[in-house]
Write a protein that holds these residues in place. Structure first.
Motif, PDB file in Angstrom:
ATOM      1  N   ALA B  25       0.833  -1.205   0.000  1.00 41.30           N
ATOM      2  CA  ALA B  25       0.000   0.000   0.000  1.00 41.30           C
ATOM      3  C   ALA B  25       0.866   1.253   0.000  1.00 41.30           C
ATOM      4  O   ALA B  25       0.592   2.217  -0.717  1.00 41.30           O
ATOM      5  CB  ALA B  25      -0.916  -0.004   1.221  1.00 41.30           C
ATOM      6  N   THR B  26       1.941   1.221   0.811  1.00 45.75           N
ATOM      7  CA  THR B  26       2.830   2.375   0.870  1.00 45.75           C
ATOM      8  C   THR B  26       3.520   2.600  -0.469  1.00 45.75           C
ATOM      9  O   THR B  26       3.679   3.739  -0.910  1.00 45.75           O
ATOM     10  CB  THR B  26       3.875   2.178   1.987  1.00 45.75           C
ATOM     11  OG1 THR B  26       3.189   1.850   3.186  1.00 45.75           O
ATOM     12  CG2 THR B  26       4.688   3.438   2.208  1.00 45.75           C
ATOM     13  N   ALA B  27       3.923   1.503  -1.125  1.00 47.66           N
ATOM     14  CA  ALA B  27       4.617   1.630  -2.410  1.00 47.66           C
ATOM     15  C   ALA B  27       3.722   2.291  -3.449  1.00 47.66           C
ATOM     16  O   ALA B  27       4.133   3.216  -4.148  1.00 47.66           O
ATOM     17  CB  ALA B  27       5.069   0.251  -2.890  1.00 47.66           C
ATOM     18  N   VAL B  28       2.481   1.824  -3.515  1.00 51.26           N
ATOM     19  CA  VAL B  28       1.557   2.427  -4.487  1.00 51.26           C
ATOM     20  C   VAL B  28       1.340   3.905  -4.171  1.00 51.26           C
ATOM     21  O   VAL B  28       1.320   4.760  -5.054  1.00 51.26           O
ATOM     22  CB  VAL B  28       0.215   1.675  -4.482  1.00 51.26           C
ATOM     23  CG1 VAL B  28      -0.786   2.377  -5.367  1.00 51.26           C
ATOM     24  CG2 VAL B  28       0.415   0.257  -4.947  1.00 51.26           C
ATOM     25  N   MET B  29       1.204   4.170  -2.898  1.00 53.92           N
ATOM     26  CA  MET B  29       1.002   5.558  -2.485  1.00 53.92           C
ATOM     27  C   MET B  29       2.222   6.406  -2.840  1.00 53.92           C
ATOM     28  O   MET B  29       2.085   7.551  -3.266  1.00 53.92           O
ATOM     29  CB  MET B  29       0.741   5.584  -0.978  1.00 53.92           C
ATOM     30  CG  MET B  29       0.334   6.933  -0.479  1.00 53.92           C
ATOM     31  SD  MET B  29      -1.391   7.272  -0.799  1.00 53.92           S
ATOM     32  CE  MET B  29      -2.023   7.249   0.862  1.00 53.92           C
ATOM     33  N   THR B  30       3.424   5.814  -2.681  1.00 54.62           N
ATOM     34  CA  THR B  30       4.653   6.554  -3.011  1.00 54.62           C
ATOM     35  C   THR B  30       4.664   6.918  -4.488  1.00 54.62           C
ATOM     36  O   THR B  30       4.952   8.063  -4.855  1.00 54.62           O
ATOM     37  CB  THR B  30       5.892   5.708  -2.670  1.00 54.62           C
ATOM     38  OG1 THR B  30       5.798   5.308  -1.305  1.00 54.62           O
ATOM     39  CG2 THR B  30       7.168   6.502  -2.886  1.00 54.62           C
ATOM     40  N   ILE B 194      -5.620   0.811  -1.202  1.00 59.43           N
ATOM     41  CA  ILE B 194      -5.718   1.009   0.246  1.00 59.43           C
ATOM     42  C   ILE B 194      -7.074   0.527   0.741  1.00 59.43           C
ATOM     43  O   ILE B 194      -7.177  -0.085   1.801  1.00 59.43           O
ATOM     44  CB  ILE B 194      -5.459   2.483   0.613  1.00 59.43           C
ATOM     45  CG1 ILE B 194      -4.007   2.815   0.288  1.00 59.43           C
ATOM     46  CG2 ILE B 194      -5.741   2.749   2.083  1.00 59.43           C
ATOM     47  CD1 ILE B 194      -3.716   4.269   0.234  1.00 59.43           C
ATOM     48  N   PHE B 195      -8.096   0.772  -0.041  1.00 58.96           N
ATOM     49  CA  PHE B 195      -9.434   0.261   0.284  1.00 58.96           C
ATOM     50  C   PHE B 195      -9.364  -1.246   0.534  1.00 58.96           C
ATOM     51  O   PHE B 195      -9.859  -1.756   1.539  1.00 58.96           O
ATOM     52  CB  PHE B 195     -10.364   0.574  -0.889  1.00 58.96           C
ATOM     53  CG  PHE B 195     -11.753   0.004  -0.758  1.00 58.96           C
ATOM     54  CD1 PHE B 195     -12.743   0.693  -0.101  1.00 58.96           C
ATOM     55  CD2 PHE B 195     -12.059  -1.232  -1.320  1.00 58.96           C
ATOM     56  CE1 PHE B 195     -14.018   0.175   0.006  1.00 58.96           C
ATOM     57  CE2 PHE B 195     -13.332  -1.757  -1.214  1.00 58.96           C
ATOM     58  CZ  PHE B 195     -14.311  -1.043  -0.544  1.00 58.96           C
ATOM     59  N   ASN B 196      -8.680  -1.951  -0.376  1.00 59.80           N
ATOM     60  CA  ASN B 196      -8.572  -3.405  -0.242  1.00 59.80           C
ATOM     61  C   ASN B 196      -7.708  -3.814   0.934  1.00 59.80           C
ATOM     62  O   ASN B 196      -8.009  -4.790   1.621  1.00 59.80           O
ATOM     63  CB  ASN B 196      -8.000  -3.998  -1.531  1.00 59.80           C
ATOM     64  CG  ASN B 196      -9.110  -4.539  -2.405  1.00 59.80           C
ATOM     65  OD1 ASN B 196      -9.876  -5.377  -1.958  1.00 59.80           O
ATOM     66  ND2 ASN B 196      -9.218  -4.034  -3.610  1.00 59.80           N
ATOM     67  N   THR B 197      -6.624  -3.072   1.157  1.00 58.68           N
ATOM     68  CA  THR B 197      -5.749  -3.390   2.289  1.00 58.68           C
ATOM     69  C   THR B 197      -6.521  -3.277   3.597  1.00 58.68           C
ATOM     70  O   THR B 197      -6.451  -4.159   4.454  1.00 58.68           O
ATOM     71  CB  THR B 197      -4.550  -2.429   2.314  1.00 58.68           C
ATOM     72  OG1 THR B 197      -3.994  -2.383   1.010  1.00 58.68           O
ATOM     73  CG2 THR B 197      -3.515  -2.884   3.307  1.00 58.68           C
ATOM     74  N   ILE B 198      -7.266  -2.199   3.741  1.00 54.44           N
ATOM     75  CA  ILE B 198      -8.018  -1.985   4.977  1.00 54.44           C
ATOM     76  C   ILE B 198      -9.145  -3.014   5.082  1.00 54.44           C
ATOM     77  O   ILE B 198      -9.435  -3.537   6.153  1.00 54.44           O
ATOM     78  CB  ILE B 198      -8.579  -0.544   5.030  1.00 54.44           C
ATOM     79  CG1 ILE B 198      -7.432   0.469   5.061  1.00 54.44           C
ATOM     80  CG2 ILE B 198      -9.494  -0.351   6.242  1.00 54.44           C
ATOM     81  CD1 ILE B 198      -6.552   0.421   6.288  1.00 54.44           C
ATOM     82  N   ARG B 199      -9.746  -3.343   3.940  1.00 50.84           N
ATOM     83  CA  ARG B 199     -10.806  -4.351   3.949  1.00 50.84           C
ATOM     84  C   ARG B 199     -10.264  -5.674   4.484  1.00 50.84           C
ATOM     85  O   ARG B 199     -10.873  -6.324   5.334  1.00 50.84           O
ATOM     86  CB  ARG B 199     -11.346  -4.539   2.537  1.00 50.84           C
ATOM     87  CG  ARG B 199     -12.550  -5.443   2.472  1.00 50.84           C
ATOM     88  CD  ARG B 199     -13.028  -5.570   1.061  1.00 50.84           C
ATOM     89  NE  ARG B 199     -12.063  -6.341   0.279  1.00 50.84           N
ATOM     90  CZ  ARG B 199     -12.400  -7.315  -0.552  1.00 50.84           C
ATOM     91  NH1 ARG B 199     -13.655  -7.622  -0.721  1.00 50.84           N
ATOM     92  NH2 ARG B 199     -11.481  -7.960  -1.216  1.00 50.84           N
ATOM     93  N   MET B 200      -9.077  -6.055   4.002  1.00 49.73           N
ATOM     94  CA  MET B 200      -8.479  -7.302   4.481  1.00 49.73           C
ATOM     95  C   MET B 200      -8.119  -7.199   5.949  1.00 49.73           C
ATOM     96  O   MET B 200      -8.283  -8.156   6.708  1.00 49.73           O
ATOM     97  CB  MET B 200      -7.239  -7.643   3.651  1.00 49.73           C
ATOM     98  CG  MET B 200      -7.633  -8.155   2.282  1.00 49.73           C
ATOM     99  SD  MET B 200      -6.223  -8.392   1.211  1.00 49.73           S
ATOM    100  CE  MET B 200      -5.572  -9.918   1.862  1.00 49.73           C
ATOM    101  N   ALA B 201      -7.638  -6.023   6.347  1.00 47.73           N
ATOM    102  CA  ALA B 201      -7.303  -5.834   7.762  1.00 47.73           C
ATOM    103  C   ALA B 201      -8.549  -5.985   8.630  1.00 47.73           C
ATOM    104  O   ALA B 201      -8.492  -6.590   9.700  1.00 47.73           O
ATOM    105  CB  ALA B 201      -6.679  -4.453   7.960  1.00 47.73           C
TER     106      ALA B 201
END
Lengths: 258, 302
Positions: B25-30, B194-201
């Motif tokens: 997620a951080t990489a994509v955001m970067t 990030i939506f997906n990352t948080i969804r999985m979290a």
């Protein structure tokens, strides 16, 4: 059990005149820990889990609720912890009228009621002390206070020497003790134990029941649901039997009869 | 206050617990924030380059060193009388030298060459016209024998370069729009990831969420860590993107200077670092929190 029927403002009952025809004896509210007044819970799929239930439990009582699966025990507990909202009737727990609380007050309601479950619901990545402390952390208790209270509570449930163990290193009975400690750490007036012995062998089960009795002696109202016939019969405490969302039996020294 | 702190530490711990997801997620955001920043840099650089190109004087007339002030005023007035002429500016020898030195500040050899002789640059009249493509009348005035005698070098016209200039402007517009579209596209991609990352979290921590509810945690105490976690993607990504951008702009500026005008961009970076850094951080945090809130509204029922 007979008390004068003075409707107080606290009850919020709309029509006190109806109370005379009421099957449950009229009780002064300050003497009631849990009051259900003609409570009905119908789920969106039209199935009625609780229908017109009247129930009152006094402070410091130890009450066992029995009933076959699907009788409405779980719904009854969920109504008390406000996981579900009743369809009609009145629920007052610890002087709090559930009709007057909004979604924002629900956490406050849950902090006043301790609940333990068959599956313990412990956090696997936190040790025993941290699991107990968790309940205090979410309500904003200071770390100093937490450090003071947790060891005392572990002492009470007999786990003082396991504070740093992880839940998976404990036996079932020990895990349930951790859950009880977590439920009690904020000193609730009511402890609800939903099939706490369901996953335990008889020896461990009895130890948990003895712990619940001890907690009850200290002044906490205990509400126990169980399928364990021996335990119910040996307790010789008040037993409420429910079936199809109704109370079919309410005895002061009840026995398991299903 | 202690609640806020606990939410932050829980969020940070959750960030490290799901290291691989967090890193993705951080990489994509970067990438996104770098594109946003580069797009901003190139926008401002291209805008000032184009401003420089289009504001270029249309005709320069170079004057003899021995011109008298009467001759100069006469010539100037003649030009000003022409209806196509907007402005006539006199540039003295000294001014010409100063401009030359500042334009070539990065080229030591040229500076040295010019300092070794007497100022070789002529004074000039810079003429700005209404219509740079139609310079016949202006050329006629410049070409009059009396005026031609005053000039040291043949005049230079931009009119012939007009087509090229237009093309450059178009190309620059294309790049500017491209930068904006790329920024938008990557912001959308970040939001989705990030939506997906948080969804999985949320799914992996559903037991924990249930227990938090059980022991009376407020909604924001449960939601807070997911917001903190997503904001951390934004903050870390913003820091990396800023380091990249500052290295690129401040380190690469001298090399880029001969192609595009980066002085104003460098100025923004040097004069308003708080604005640039703060802006980038806010964009990162906003993308993270927005995606997280979106995921929670769908999957975190409290």
């Amino acid at each position: 059990m007979q008390h004068s029927c003075t409707p107080t403002q606290k009850t919020g009952l709309k029509n006190p005149a109806n109370r005379t025809t009421h099957p449950v004896q009229c009780v002064k509210l300050e003497r009631v820990m849990i009051l259900f007044d003609r409570v009905t819970k119908t789920y969106p799929n039209q199935s009625t889990a609780i229908s017109g239930m009247n129930l009152h439990i006094q402070p410091k009582e130890f009450v066992t609720i029995v009933g076959s699966s699907g009788a409405g025990k779980s719904t009854l507990i969920k109504l008390m912890t406000r996981e579900e909202v009743h369809t009609s009737g009145k629920i007052i727990v610890g002087g709090l009228d559930y009709d007057t609380i909004g979604p924002k007050d629900v956490p406050q309601v849950r902090r006043r009621i301790g609940v333990v479950f068959q599956d313990f619901k412990l956090l696997p990545n936190r040790n025993v002390a941290e699991n107990v402390a968790f309940a205090m952390e979410v309500s904003g208790t200071r770390n100093k206070e937490i450090k003071r209270a947790v060891p005392k509570m572990l002492q009470l449930v007999g786990l003082a020497n396991k504070a740093n163990n992880m839940p998976q290193e404990l036996s079932g009975g020990e895990r349930q003790r951790v859950a009880i400690a977590r439920a009690l750490i904020r000193q609730p007036k009511i402890l609800i134990a939903d099939e706490p012995t369901g996953n335990l062998d008889p020896k461990n089960a009895w130890e948990i029941i003895e712990l619940l009795l001890k907690i009850n002696r200290f002044g906490t109202t205990v509400l126990l649901t169980t399928h364990n016939k021996e335990i119910v019969n040996a307790l010789k405490r008040r037993v409420i039997t429910i079936n199809r969302g109704r109370i079919i039996k309410d005895e002061e020294q009840g026995r398991y009869a299903l | 206050m202690i609640q806020f702190w606990r939410v932050v530490t829980t969020g940070a711990r959750n960030f490290t617990r799901n290291m691989w997801l967090s890193m993705a997620a951080t990489a994509v955001m970067t990438v996104t924030l770098t594109i946003v920043l580069v797009s901003f840099i190139s926008n401002s650089a291209l805008t000032s380059t184009i401003k420089g190109v289009t504001n270029k004087i249309d005709v320069s007339v170079y004057l003899n060193d021995n011109i008298t002030s009467d001759q100069l005023t006469g010539f100037e007035n003649q030009l000003k009388a022409d209806p196509n002429v907007v402005k006539v500016t006199y540039v003295s020898k000294a001014q010409a030298l100063a401009t030359y030195q500042s334009e070539n500040a990065n080229n030591q050899k040229l500076l040295q060459a010019i300092s070794e002789t007497d100022n070789p640059l002529p004074a000039s009249l810079e003429i700005k016209t209404k219509d740079p493509k139609n310079l016949t009348s202006v050329i006629a005035i410049i070409g009059q024998p009396a005026n031609a005698a005053l000039q040291s070098d043949p005049p230079s016209y931009s009119g012939t370069n007009k087509v090229t200039i237009d093309r450059i402007v178009h190309a620059a517009d294309f790049f500017k729009n491209g930068g904006t579209y790329a920024s938008i596209l990557f912001i959308i991609i970040s939001v989705l990831i990030i939506f997906n990352t948080i969804r999985m979290a949320i799914f992996t921590r559903r037991d924990e969420i249930e227990i938090m509810k059980l022991v009376g945690a407020t909604k924001w105490f449960i939601r807070g860590p997911f917001l903190v976690e997503a904001a951390m993607y934004g903050i870390i990504a913003a820091v990396i993107a800023l380091i990249l951008a500052y290295t690129l702009v401040l380190g690469g500026a001298p090399k880029l200077a001969s192609y595009i005008d980066v002085t104003s961009t460098i100025q923004i970076f040097k004069d308003y670092p708080i604005l640039v850094i703060g802006g980038e951080l806010i964009i990162g945090i906003a993308i993270g929190c927005f995606s997280s809130l979106l995921a929670m509204s769908r999957y975190l029922k409290l």
